[in-house]
Write an enzyme that holds these catalytic residues in place. Structure first.
Site, PDB file in Angstrom:
ATOM      1  N   HIS A   1       0.866  -1.188   0.000  1.00 49.20           N
ATOM      2  CA  HIS A   1       0.000   0.000   0.000  1.00 49.20           C
ATOM      3  C   HIS A   1       0.893   1.226   0.000  1.00 49.20           C
ATOM      4  CE1 HIS A   1      -3.703   2.321   0.780  1.00 49.20           C
ATOM      5  NE2 HIS A   1      -2.881   3.138   1.403  1.00 49.20           N
ATOM      6  N   CYS A   2       0.745   2.067  -1.026  1.00 51.53           N
ATOM      7  CA  CYS A   2       1.584   3.249  -1.179  1.00 51.53           C
ATOM      8  C   CYS A   2       0.852   4.466  -0.608  1.00 51.53           C
ATOM      9  CB  CYS A   2       1.928   3.472  -2.650  1.00 51.53           C
ATOM     10  SG  CYS A   2       2.967   4.922  -2.939  1.00 51.53           S
ATOM     11  N   TRP A   3       1.440   5.070   0.412  1.00 55.37           N
ATOM     12  CA  TRP A   3       0.798   6.242   1.019  1.00 55.37           C
ATOM     13  C   TRP A   3       0.747   7.401   0.036  1.00 55.37           C
ATOM     14  CZ3 TRP A   3       1.857  11.320   2.051  1.00 55.37           C
ATOM     15  CH2 TRP A   3       0.999  11.964   2.947  1.00 55.37           C
TER      16      TRP A   3
ATOM     17  N   GLY B   1      -2.124   6.983  -2.130  1.00 55.12           N
ATOM     18  CA  GLY B   1      -3.420   6.831  -1.483  1.00 55.12           C
ATOM     19  C   GLY B   1      -4.137   5.613  -2.011  1.00 55.12           C
ATOM     20  N   ASN B   2      -3.383   4.624  -2.452  1.00 52.53           N
ATOM     21  CA  ASN B   2      -3.971   3.447  -3.091  1.00 52.53           C
ATOM     22  C   ASN B   2      -3.002   2.282  -2.973  1.00 52.53           C
ATOM     23  OD1 ASN B   2      -5.882   1.992  -4.499  1.00 52.53           O
ATOM     24  ND2 ASN B   2      -5.278   2.742  -6.509  1.00 52.53           N
TER      25      ASN B   2
END
Length: 312
Positions: free
Chosen positions: A142-144, A147-148
């Site tokens: 999950h890539c901050w 946001g996805n």
């Protein structure tokens, strides 16, 4: 144990291994699902931060007087920025490959083992994301900043974004550094005072250097994973997953060779969704012939994680 490959199937049947995992989850020391938030992470704050950083970086370059005014960079700089924004939006707004929710009936309940958090059927290479509150197929991480999640449908976009983002940061950093080193002598007729232009150039160069180094490191790591047919989560948990599957510690069950790994990653070939030895190919049989044993089913790696790994 019979080593005939045709007898091995990777259907997600839980049977005894799953029953044991679920039984262990009911013990007092097991982690409670209540510890995880049922509300997805807010998606707009990281996107706003990403946009603000890019606007600030380009504004600093303009204030320093380093924006290209002639040559190939006049059109290359805006083109790279536009490509970066398009690829970012593709990775940020696109469905990463959420596992579909099956109909809630008795027949479905007997066929599928549901995730303890979202109810989606557990499947190979599918992991529950506690930030999105959904199970994601072939989840990488999950890539901050996006946001996805980076998953089956967004992984290719993400690597392309990293490539273009790195080029944009490198070129912008070089322009800012060149302005610091050789450009301030031409500041006589500029509208911006020389001290302010120097400060903007140094700040822009430092910003591009730090973020560019991070982007380049992540890009090289992702390319290495693609060539090996792995995801970030599978790479980080490889020893535990292989130990549970009774495979060698360095085994990569989904590695089908560099060429096929790239084709599957780019979508030119559909992901078989099973370990390489399940496929009817002689070279794959020979490659895994010395494995300690060949897994025949899937069970929950950790009941609370919503993930699957091959087990006997």
């Amino acid at each position: 144990m019979d080593k005939e490959f045709g007898k091995y199937s990777f259907h997600a049947t839980m049977e005894a291994a799953t029953a044991a995992s679920l039984a262990s989850s009911s013990q007092p020391e097991a982690v409670s699902t209540a510890e995880f938030s049922l509300k997805p992470q807010a998606r707009w704050p990281p996107r706003a931060v990403w946009a603000a950083l890019h606007v600030c970086g380009l504004a600093l370059l303009e204030v320093s007087g380093g924006w290209p005014k002639e040559g190939m960079l006049v059109w290359m700089q805006p083109l790279l920025f536009a490509m970066t924004a398009v690829l970012y939006m593709g990775a940020s707004f696109r469905n990463p490959g959420y596992a579909e929710q099956p109909p809630r009936d008795l027949a479905t309940a007997l066929l599928y083992q549901p995730c303890a958090h979202c109810g989606a059927p557990l499947a190979p290479r599918t992991k529950h994301c506690h930030d999105c509150c959904r199970c994601v197929r072939r989840m990488d991480h999950h890539c901050w900043w996006l946001g996805n999640c980076v998953g089956e449908r967004t992984h290719c976009n993400f690597v392309g974004y990293l490539l273009v983002q790195t080029l944009l940061l490198v070129i912008t950093g070089i322009l800012a550094i060149s302005r610091c080193v050789i450009g301030l002598g031409e500041q006589d007729q500029a509208e911006v005072p020389a001290p302010l232009a120097l400060f903007a150039a140094v700040l822009c160069a430092a910003l591009c250097l730090l973020t560019g180094l991070a982007a380049l490191t992540l890009l090289l790591f992702q390319v290495a994973l693609v060539l090996r047919g792995e995801t970030t989560w599978e790479r980080l948990r490889r020893p535990q997953l292989n130990a549970a599957a009774k495979l060698k510690p360095d085994a990569r069950p989904y590695d089908r060779g560099v060429a096929r790994n790239i084709f599957i990653f780019c979508g030119c070939e559909s992901d078989p969704g099973c370990p390489a030895w399940e496929e009817n190919s002689e070279w794959q049989r020979a490659k895994y012939a010395d494995s300690l044993c060949l897994p025949v089913s899937y069970a929950a790696a950790q009941p609370i994680s919503g993930t699957m790994h091959p087990v006997l």
